[in-house]
Design a protein around this motif. Sequence first.
Motif, PDB file in Angstrom:
ATOM      1  N   GLN A 288       0.831  -1.203   0.000  1.00 13.66           N
ATOM      2  CA  GLN A 288       0.000   0.000   0.000  1.00 13.66           C
ATOM      3  C   GLN A 288       0.874   1.265   0.000  1.00 13.66           C
ATOM      4  OE1 GLN A 288      -3.870   0.431   0.035  1.00 13.66           O
ATOM      5  NE2 GLN A 288      -2.610   1.980  -0.942  1.00 13.66           N
ATOM      6  N   ALA A 289       2.043   1.173   0.632  1.00 13.99           N
ATOM      7  CA  ALA A 289       2.930   2.335   0.681  1.00 13.99           C
ATOM      8  C   ALA A 289       3.479   2.675  -0.702  1.00 13.99           C
ATOM      9  CB  ALA A 289       4.087   2.064   1.644  1.00 13.99           C
ATOM     10  N   LEU A 290       3.369   1.717  -1.641  1.00 11.07           N
ATOM     11  CA  LEU A 290       3.971   1.923  -2.958  1.00 11.07           C
ATOM     12  C   LEU A 290       2.968   2.380  -4.018  1.00 11.07           C
ATOM     13  CD1 LEU A 290       6.267  -1.248  -3.037  1.00 11.07           C
ATOM     14  CD2 LEU A 290       7.026   1.113  -2.833  1.00 11.07           C
ATOM     15  N   THR A 291       1.681   2.452  -3.668  1.00  9.19           N
ATOM     16  CA  THR A 291       0.692   2.862  -4.656  1.00  9.19           C
ATOM     17  C   THR A 291      -0.354   3.783  -4.043  1.00  9.19           C
ATOM     18  OG1 THR A 291      -1.056   2.117  -6.159  1.00  9.19           O
ATOM     19  CG2 THR A 291      -0.599   0.717  -4.257  1.00  9.19           C
ATOM     20  N   GLU A 292      -0.894   4.673  -4.889  1.00 11.35           N
ATOM     21  CA  GLU A 292      -1.945   5.563  -4.392  1.00 11.35           C
ATOM     22  C   GLU A 292      -3.311   4.910  -4.498  1.00 11.35           C
ATOM     23  OE1 GLU A 292      -1.476   9.253  -6.443  1.00 11.35           O
ATOM     24  OE2 GLU A 292       0.245   9.815  -5.191  1.00 11.35           O
ATOM     25  N   ASN A 293      -3.413   3.874  -5.341  1.00 14.41           N
ATOM     26  CA  ASN A 293      -4.693   3.173  -5.457  1.00 14.41           C
ATOM     27  C   ASN A 293      -4.958   2.393  -4.175  1.00 14.41           C
ATOM     28  OD1 ASN A 293      -4.443   4.126  -7.991  1.00 14.41           O
ATOM     29  ND2 ASN A 293      -4.331   2.139  -9.013  1.00 14.41           N
ATOM     30  N   PRO A 294      -6.169   2.527  -3.603  1.00  8.93           N
ATOM     31  CA  PRO A 294      -6.460   1.763  -2.386  1.00  8.93           C
ATOM     32  C   PRO A 294      -6.437   0.261  -2.689  1.00  8.93           C
ATOM     33  CG  PRO A 294      -8.175   3.398  -2.851  1.00  8.93           C
ATOM     34  CD  PRO A 294      -7.307   3.343  -4.050  1.00  8.93           C
ATOM     35  N   LEU A 295      -5.766  -0.504  -1.837  1.00  7.49           N
ATOM     36  CA  LEU A 295      -5.689  -1.948  -2.038  1.00  7.49           C
ATOM     37  C   LEU A 295      -6.708  -2.651  -1.154  1.00  7.49           C
ATOM     38  CD1 LEU A 295      -1.811  -2.504  -2.119  1.00  7.49           C
ATOM     39  CD2 LEU A 295      -3.387  -2.198  -4.048  1.00  7.49           C
ATOM     40  N   GLY A 296      -7.332  -3.688  -1.722  1.00  8.04           N
ATOM     41  CA  GLY A 296      -8.249  -4.512  -0.949  1.00  8.04           C
ATOM     42  C   GLY A 296      -7.563  -5.821  -0.602  1.00  8.04           C
ATOM     43  N   ILE A 297      -8.191  -6.563   0.292  1.00  3.08           N
ATOM     44  CA  ILE A 297      -7.603  -7.840   0.686  1.00  3.08           C
ATOM     45  C   ILE A 297      -8.719  -8.881   0.730  1.00  3.08           C
ATOM     46  CG2 ILE A 297      -7.695  -7.224   3.141  1.00  3.08           C
ATOM     47  CD1 ILE A 297      -4.951  -8.657   3.395  1.00  3.08           C
ATOM     48  N   HIS A 298      -8.476 -10.031   0.123  1.00  2.12           N
ATOM     49  CA  HIS A 298      -9.540 -10.982  -0.159  1.00  2.12           C
ATOM     50  C   HIS A 298      -9.037 -12.397   0.086  1.00  2.12           C
ATOM     51  CE1 HIS A 298     -12.772 -12.924  -2.542  1.00  2.12           C
ATOM     52  NE2 HIS A 298     -13.412 -11.770  -2.467  1.00  2.12           N
ATOM     53  N   LEU A 299      -9.969 -13.306   0.405  1.00  2.88           N
ATOM     54  CA  LEU A 299      -9.597 -14.711   0.572  1.00  2.88           C
ATOM     55  C   LEU A 299      -9.228 -15.313  -0.776  1.00  2.88           C
ATOM     56  CD1 LEU A 299     -12.429 -16.086   2.933  1.00  2.88           C
ATOM     57  CD2 LEU A 299     -10.057 -15.618   3.559  1.00  2.88           C
ATOM     58  N   LEU A 300      -8.338 -16.286  -0.769  1.00  2.00           N
ATOM     59  CA  LEU A 300      -8.108 -17.109  -1.955  1.00  2.00           C
ATOM     60  C   LEU A 300      -9.342 -17.988  -2.137  1.00  2.00           C
ATOM     61  CD1 LEU A 300      -4.511 -17.823  -0.956  1.00  2.00           C
ATOM     62  CD2 LEU A 300      -5.043 -17.432  -3.358  1.00  2.00           C
ATOM     63  N   PRO A 301      -9.538 -18.562  -3.325  1.00  2.00           N
ATOM     64  CA  PRO A 301     -10.695 -19.442  -3.497  1.00  2.00           C
ATOM     65  C   PRO A 301     -10.664 -20.602  -2.499  1.00  2.00           C
ATOM     66  CG  PRO A 301      -9.735 -18.898  -5.612  1.00  2.00           C
ATOM     67  CD  PRO A 301      -8.787 -18.389  -4.577  1.00  2.00           C
ATOM     68  N   ASN A 302     -11.848 -20.994  -2.065  1.00  2.00           N
ATOM     69  CA  ASN A 302     -11.933 -22.053  -1.059  1.00  2.00           C
ATOM     70  C   ASN A 302     -12.432 -23.381  -1.612  1.00  2.00           C
ATOM     71  OD1 ASN A 302     -11.008 -21.405   1.644  1.00  2.00           O
ATOM     72  ND2 ASN A 302     -12.430 -19.690   1.548  1.00  2.00           N
ATOM     73  N   GLY A 303     -12.473 -23.509  -2.920  1.00  2.00           N
ATOM     74  CA  GLY A 303     -12.907 -24.777  -3.496  1.00  2.00           C
ATOM     75  C   GLY A 303     -13.256 -24.619  -4.956  1.00  2.00           C
ATOM     76  N   PHE A 304     -13.961 -25.585  -5.482  1.00  2.00           N
ATOM     77  CA  PHE A 304     -14.240 -25.634  -6.912  1.00  2.00           C
ATOM     78  C   PHE A 304     -15.744 -25.614  -7.180  1.00  2.00           C
ATOM     79  CE2 PHE A 304     -10.173 -27.368  -5.986  1.00  2.00           C
ATOM     80  CZ  PHE A 304      -9.360 -26.838  -6.965  1.00  2.00           C
ATOM     81  N   GLU A 305     -16.094 -25.279  -8.407  1.00  2.00           N
ATOM     82  CA  GLU A 305     -17.497 -25.168  -8.800  1.00  2.00           C
ATOM     83  C   GLU A 305     -18.244 -26.458  -8.461  1.00  2.00           C
ATOM     84  OE1 GLU A 305     -17.956 -22.422 -12.301  1.00  2.00           O
ATOM     85  OE2 GLU A 305     -18.845 -24.282 -13.061  1.00  2.00           O
ATOM     86  N   GLY A 306     -19.397 -26.310  -7.870  1.00  2.00           N
ATOM     87  CA  GLY A 306     -20.206 -27.472  -7.549  1.00  2.00           C
ATOM     88  C   GLY A 306     -19.926 -28.027  -6.152  1.00  2.00           C
ATOM     89  N   ASP A 307     -18.769 -27.644  -5.573  1.00  2.00           N
ATOM     90  CA  ASP A 307     -18.480 -28.106  -4.213  1.00  2.00           C
ATOM     91  C   ASP A 307     -19.200 -27.212  -3.207  1.00  2.00           C
ATOM     92  OD1 ASP A 307     -16.748 -29.788  -5.421  1.00  2.00           O
ATOM     93  OD2 ASP A 307     -14.914 -28.722  -4.812  1.00  2.00           O
ATOM     94  N   GLU A 308     -19.357 -27.756  -2.029  1.00  2.00           N
ATOM     95  CA  GLU A 308     -19.796 -26.888  -0.945  1.00  2.00           C
ATOM     96  C   GLU A 308     -18.533 -26.232  -0.385  1.00  2.00           C
ATOM     97  OE1 GLU A 308     -21.995 -27.323   3.312  1.00  2.00           O
ATOM     98  OE2 GLU A 308     -22.620 -28.705   1.714  1.00  2.00           O
TER      99      GLU A 308
END
Lengths: 434, 335
Positions: A288-308
């Motif tokens: 974040q210190a290196l860019t003026e664009n606000p950065l978000g933070i998100h989970l990595l995917p937790n599985g695959f299509e069709g899975d719970e």
Amino acid sequence: MGTRLTRRRLVQAGGATAAGLSVAGVPAAWSARAAQASVRIRAAGFVESQEQLQHTIDVLAAYAAQHPDVEIVPEFTDYDSYVDKLATEAAGGNAPDMMSANGDIMGEYSRRGVLRPLDEYVPDPIDLADYAEGTIIGNTIDGQLFGIPNDCIAPSLIYDTTVFEETGIEIPDQMWTWEQYAQTANDLSAAKGEGFYGTEDGGNSYIACDMFLRGQGKEFYTAEGGLGFEPADLVAWLGFWQALRESGGCPPGDVQALATGDDLSRTNIILGNAAILPQLTDTYVGLQALTENPLGIHLLPNGFEGDELTQHHYTYAGNSTSISAQTEQAATVVDIIRYMHTDPEGIEIFYRGSGLVPASATGRAGLRDEGSEGEVRVLDYVDMILDDSSTPRNPAVAGVSAILRRMNEEVAFGRLSTEEAAQQFFDEAESRIS
Amino acid sequence: MSQTGVGVEGLPPARPGEGAPRRALAPLRREPAGRGRAWLSRRSVQQNLAGYVFLIPWLVGFFALTLGPMLASFYLSLTDFELFTPPEWLGFDNYVRLFTDDRRYLRALRVTFTYVLLSVPLKLAFALGIALLLNRGLRGLGLYRSVYYLPSLLGGSVAIAIMWRQVFSREGLVNQILALVGIEGPSWISDPSYALSTLVALAVWQFGAPMVIFLAGLKQIPQELYDAAAVDGAGKLSKFARITVPLLTPIIFFNLLMQMIGAYQAFTSAFVVSGGSGGPADATLFYTLYLYEEGFTNFEMGYASAMAWVLLAIIALSSAVAFLSARHWVHYSDV
């Protein structure tokens, strides 16, 4: 190196500056008082940023100021330099009294008898009751505790919110699938046009790969220190990124090769060539210190299509303090750690603005009051994972993550097929696991 | 000028008169006859003692810092030594593993041989070319010589390697110049097909040391030869091929040897440009880089020691081949 992902080399801040500051930053009063100090502590370690370096030096200086009999000699630098230096010093029987360790260092050096088990100092004077469980488990090797966690990090995707706003593309819900991730990356690339890539290549990251494997009920490292997956799983992982390269969703090999160093300022997200970066939470403040664009933070995917979808993320310590098995000053070092982690004054100096998220709930609460927007965003993210944490990761095997990075590159440059690369990974990794 | 002697010590003398002092020393070695051994030994011990006392700093350095560690490293190369645990005897297993069970080692060998075969001849040709230009009696020669030598002084430094990284990056200087003439350059340092060639270019750019030596050699060639050749109607090319090159062969040989030995041990440039990994995709995995990685990242010190000894053998062998070949193309004889 095991967790290269988390370790940016401080080329941008200047590794040399870091090393230089470790000497130059010592207040003159210390050296003046050195003559009368009866206890001399060598404190060595690695830092992730200029900010962290300054806060670490400051907190040690504050402790020394209150204890005239203690002299602390700080020797902090970037991760790679630290590892090289530590190896030769430890082999020569000259390990520092107090030293930074991550999972890799702790695994390697506790096995070799360089580190002191710390169980006798818990819970008195150091109470770990409200420390994140994953950080303690990661530091416990063969039933003994070898490091007090300084921070608490988690796998994450860091993204440029401005790009999402510009293109009108919405980032899906925190619980999402690998298919959605690929689709989002491809959509972003298409919307922004040539030379822009939705996501950076994450195929080199064993932590991201661990999330991918956990989505299928497997894991990267087993508790026994082996590999918890098959060549076919790796073919799928390398294939996921190869497909993104082919569709333009992530950069081709020669673009990504410039960004896979430890230098955050060279990442495509900072250079404005990509929108999403698989990284650990401890780089958020630095990015974040290196860019003026606000950065978000998100989970990595937790599985695959069709899975719970179930939550597979966990937290662990990226930076802990360990104590040399040979030092006679263990009690003093423990008291320094106590000051840094539990004394309100120490917490304030050590953590505020340093980019570190405390492993203890008390520390996090203290930091949240009056925290900056970025600090609070990372704290929220870590707390979200702590509320529903998956089984913590197992310790890494030294050298294996470097093999994964090379094999991902071999595929990216078309030198090996995904099948060949997976096979070669297993061939090479086996010689590391023994 | 003193430059005629720069760096060429150790080579057989190029002029007839210089061999003479050696003969003058001979009478000193003859000991006076008829005296007792006791006198001889006491005297010689006293004499030698002073010599050895003066030699102590060097002797300590040689035995403690060079020979000792070398022998220790040879012992370690025969063991499984992981830096912290005591070494375990293996015999020649490390050496066998290098050549039979380590794909990356073979890759490192290939990269290093390619680098040596490309960088050394190119660098020497470049150095000779510049030396010939500077040997034409230019005004301000000293300045030019210093300026051209500058890259060699800076060459081994980390800063230059970092600069090289910038110059050859995707949006770097080289590609900006290429763009002016409408060529879209590749990403030199991050594309495995080009990465090694940028390091070769870096080596060639540091042509200063051999250039200065070539220049010294060129100045030793007597002008009479060229004048005589001119009378016989020889052209420029013919003078170069029949006078300059043959008389320069001892210098060429010396430079070849020094540069080759240096090239085998190249480390800094690859380490900095590739961020220590030898990447992309092992395209710049120099021998020493892999050795360093095995020793200091993977703690395989025994294995790394074996690698170091094989490198020593490779350099010794290459030097021997060079010396053998020298008989056929290096002319020490004077005119």
